[in-house]
Scaffold this motif. Structure first.
Motif, PDB file in Angstrom:
ATOM      1  N   TRP A 108       0.952   5.361   1.972  1.00 16.72           N
ATOM      2  CA  TRP A 108       1.782   6.376   1.315  1.00 16.72           C
ATOM      3  C   TRP A 108       0.856   7.453   0.761  1.00 16.72           C
ATOM      4  CZ3 TRP A 108       3.055   1.194   1.010  1.00 16.72           C
ATOM      5  CH2 TRP A 108       4.370   0.829   1.348  1.00 16.72           C
ATOM      6  N   GLN A 111       1.481   9.232  -3.874  1.00 17.81           N
ATOM      7  CA  GLN A 111       2.416   8.478  -4.711  1.00 17.81           C
ATOM      8  C   GLN A 111       1.629   7.410  -5.476  1.00 17.81           C
ATOM      9  OE1 GLN A 111       6.379   7.615  -3.068  1.00 17.81           O
ATOM     10  NE2 GLN A 111       5.660   8.409  -1.123  1.00 17.81           N
ATOM     11  N   SER A 144       4.446   6.240   5.011  1.00 19.97           N
ATOM     12  CA  SER A 144       5.512   6.598   4.074  1.00 19.97           C
ATOM     13  C   SER A 144       6.861   5.961   4.395  1.00 19.97           C
ATOM     14  CB  SER A 144       5.676   8.121   4.014  1.00 19.97           C
ATOM     15  OG  SER A 144       4.452   8.711   3.687  1.00 19.97           O
TER      16      SER A 144
END
Ligand code: ADP
Ligand code: MG
Length: 712
Positions: A108, A111, A144
């Motif tokens: 990811w 984040q 993601s």
């Protein structure tokens, strides 16, 4: 809030009501509620009525060992490695997921908080794209993905492991939090919610209950048809859309009932004498469609209720004649008739047509536009007031103050879409309980007619007079003008006529635009020696306009260079060429109307769409539609698809309602059953509708609900 609240009183969880402020929905709270309200979501129900954009199949988990690049899948397993890295300006959170069959790299970007959520040792379900870790690499990775934490023994349920609804952001709630909120809320909707659809109707339409519908849209069953869901045709969608359309039509049906009860119209008689008069007027036999529509109108006129009928008919289908014959019925019964057209040119043309067709009848016909002034106007007003003027043809000048009819029996409004709804009312008020006929050449898809004009009866002239040949439509770049000039010259030499139209907006024709049109006329004159070329634009004085139009109608002018003042209604059957300059600037409805100025006689006609410069995709699509079909109804449907119903024909004056779940293009198949059921219910129950329906239709509530407060 009023009684409508109680109609929906259904408890959610501990004492929550569907009408409760959205703030009290779990996961919302006061701060998000404020943002939601700005987005039009005030109550729990408002939130439930936000359909997902689409649904994804995340029902089955793929084994890591079976993953292939280029697919979107769900996987689940334990996080066995986890770490946050900073690389240049971004952060990268990377884990290894182990499902027993193999390990998968998952990443990811930006984040960093995931470090505290997706910790090593947690079980998690993921949904997302599987790709090669780097080009050419045999290692696979997921980037993601959507994630959902699973506790030991837990089954996934919100973002994975089921058919998952995908939402559009609403206010401050982005897709994923919104899914969590709606999944929770939908799960608490009780099945025995008050239902505005009567049980027999539900059975007939085969729809689920309101509660079940609200639930299933957000919580599709395990075995739900994914493809149907993605067409907005899941059982929940169908039910809620039908409900909204039904309630809308029910209001219209009630409105019509009330009008009928309140007002008595004239009951005209149709005698043998009337039939004689009609025959005397007719220049040619009516088409089957004209005959049918005239019969529908005559039935209205004979009944004791005021007529309120829309006549739809494609350009050139011969509506004028039908209207004139309807007026003859009113005249034969001793009443006056008014005919209102949107432009002076059109009013003048109809006036001349009526005079010609009525030559053998004793009816005084008068013209009233703002161009009629001084003594002439005074005389006209006097005759209208005494009743000596039997037919009055005019523009909106007809509904101005000082115009008093002696005995107005029938009002016809031509090209209704060019007028506002209020003007329709204005003409109605000139006579007590006057019968109203509105006509439109703009092809309205039936779904829209039923909606925008849902309280009117609709007649369709769906046939053209015989002997017409199809119009050839050519798309040409501006550089092909010489070919176009040749075409116009050839037709002129053969005794035919041509229009050349420039895209100026008539109300705001600026001097420079007028100059451009004037220059264009000069250019066409130079290009066509020996051919008479005239000019017509909105800035000319009325007398000049009349003169140009009359000369063109008489054939002494062979080519008319004009602005869009000739767009609607103009009828010169000998014209066989329509050249539209800057065709890319016109909307589909306008192009269709303009093209409809030719192909009105036996001669083969051509329409040339001259496009300048590079076309936008939408312009390209429009010109393709024009080249592909001449059918106004098809064109209107395509226009609706290209532009959406709100923008339809670039105007909001249609009084289109605003719907929350229904979509006029997508849901057009549901409109007819909704309308049928609504009108049936009103026919059966009259004003005393079964509960809880009245609470939806109470004073003003219906108009507010559909944003129709001003429609008459
Ligand atoms: P619109 O429906 O577009 O208003 P019009 O009323 O202007 O169409 O009619 C188009 C043309 O067709 C006119 O020239 C009219 O005289 C002619 N027309 C109308 N009805 C018939 C018919 N039954 N047979 C032959 N020609 C007709
Ligand atoms: Mg017309």
């Amino acid at each position: 809030m009023g009684p409508r609240v109680s109609a929906f009183r259904g408890m959610i969880g501990r004492g929550m009501d569907l009408q409760a402020p959205v703030q009290f929905v779990k996961g919302v709270g006061p701060q998000r509620a404020a943002g939601l309200e700005k987005a039009g979501v005030r109550t729990a129900e408002d939130l439930l009525l936000r359909f997902p954009l689409r649904y994804e199949d995340r029902r089955t988990f793929t084994r890591v060992a079976d993953l292939r690049p280029g697919t979107r899948v769900s996987v689940s397993g334990e996080i066995v490695v986890a770490g946050l890295r900073r690389a240049r300006r971004m952060t990268l959170y990377e884990i290894r997921l182990d499902d027993g069959s193999g390990k998968l790299k998952v990443l990811w970007f930006n984040q960093p908080f995931l470090r505290d959520v997706l910790e090593k040792g947690r079980r998690v379900a993921l949904y997302g794209p599987v790709e090669q870790d780097s080009p050419g690499s045999r290692l696979l990775a997921m980037r993601s993905p959507q994630y959902e934490l699973l506790d030991a023994g837990d089954t996934p349920g919100i973002h994975t492991g089921r058919i998952v609804p995908v939402y559009e952001k609403v206010g401050p709630l982005t897709a994923k939090p919104l899914r969590r909120v709606l999944t929770g809320l939908a799960g608490k909707v009780p099945s025995d919610l008050a239902d505005p659809l009567p049980a027999d109707l539900r059975a007939r339409l085969g729809v689920v209950s309101r509660g079940e519908a609200l639930r299933r849209v957000h919580l599709p069953a395990e075995d739900e048809d994914l493809e149907a869901l993605n067409r907005f045709r899941g059982p929940g969608h169908v039910r809620l859309v039908l409900e909204e359309l039904f309630l809308f039509q029910l209001g219209l049906a009630r409105r019509r009932l009330a009008r009928r009860a309140q007002r008595k119209g004239h009951a005209f008689e149709v005698t043998d004498r009337t039939r004689e008069v009609v025959k005397r007027i007719l220049p040619f036999p009516l088409t089957g469609a004209q005959r049918r529509v005239l019969r529908e109108i005559a039935d209205d006129l004979r009944s004791g209720h005021p007529m309120n009928r829309l006549v739809q008919g494609d350009v050139g289908s011969g509506k004028t004649l039908v209207a004139l014959l309807a007026m003859a019925i009113a005249l034969e019964n001793g009443y006056q008739a008014a005919f209102m057209a949107p432009t002076e040119i059109l009013a003048e043309q109809h006036f001349l047509t009526f005079r010609r067709l009525l030559a053998r009848c004793p009816y005084e016909t008068r013209l009233l536009t703002s161009a009629v002034k001084g003594r002439e106007r005074k005389e006209a007003l006097g005759q209208i007031a005494t009743g000596d003027a039997r037919i009055v043809v005019g523009t909106h000048a007809l509904i101005q103050q000082g115009v008093e009819f002696s005995r107005l029996g029938l009002a016809v409004i031509d090209e209704q879409h060019r007028f506002g709804v209020l003007q329709r009312e204005g003409l109605r008020k000139k006579g007590y309980d006057v019968d109203v006929l509105v006509m439109t050449a703009t092809p309205i898809p039936r779904t829209l007619a039923l909606t925008a004009y849902g309280d009117l009866d609709v007649s369709v002239v769906d046939e053209k007079p015989p002997g017409r040949t199809p119009i050839r439509t050519l798309r040409r770049p501006a550089s092909a003008r010489r070919e176009v000039v040749r075409l116009v010259r050839r037709e002129a030499e053969a005794g035919r006529q041509a229009y050349v139209v420039y895209p100026l907006v008539e109300e705001s024709e600026k001097l420079e635009d007028v100059r451009a049109a004037t220059e264009a006329a000069a250019e066409w004159r130079a290009a066509l020696p020996g051919v008479s070329v005239g000019l017509l634009h909105g800035r000319m004085r009325s007398a000049e306009k009349e003169e140009a139009m009359a000369a063109f109608a008489a054939g002494t002018l062979q080519v008319l260079v004009a602005t869009t003042v000739v767009e609607v209604g103009v009828d010169v059957p000998n014209a066989t060429v329509m050249v539209i300059e800057h065709a890319e600037r016109f909307g589909l409805a306008q192009l269709h109307q303009l093209r409809g100025r030719v192909g009105r006689g036996p001669g083969a006609s051509t329409c040339v769409l001259l496009a300048h410069g590079r076309l936008s995709e939408v312009a390209q699509a429009r010109l393709e539609v024009m080249a592909a079909t001449e059918d106004g109804f098809l064109i209107a449907e395509r226009d609706l698809e290209i532009r959406g119903p709100g923008d339809f024909f670039g105007t909001r004056q249609w009084g289109m309602p605003s719907f929350r779940v229904a979509h006029l293009v997508r849901d057009r198949d549901l409109l007819e059953p909704a309308r049928r059921e609504a009108f049936r219910l009103v026919a059966e129950h009259g004003d005393a509708l079964p509960a809880p329906l009245p609470s939806f239709l109470e004073e003003g509530g219906w108009e507010r609900r559909f944003g129709l407060a001003r429609v008459g």
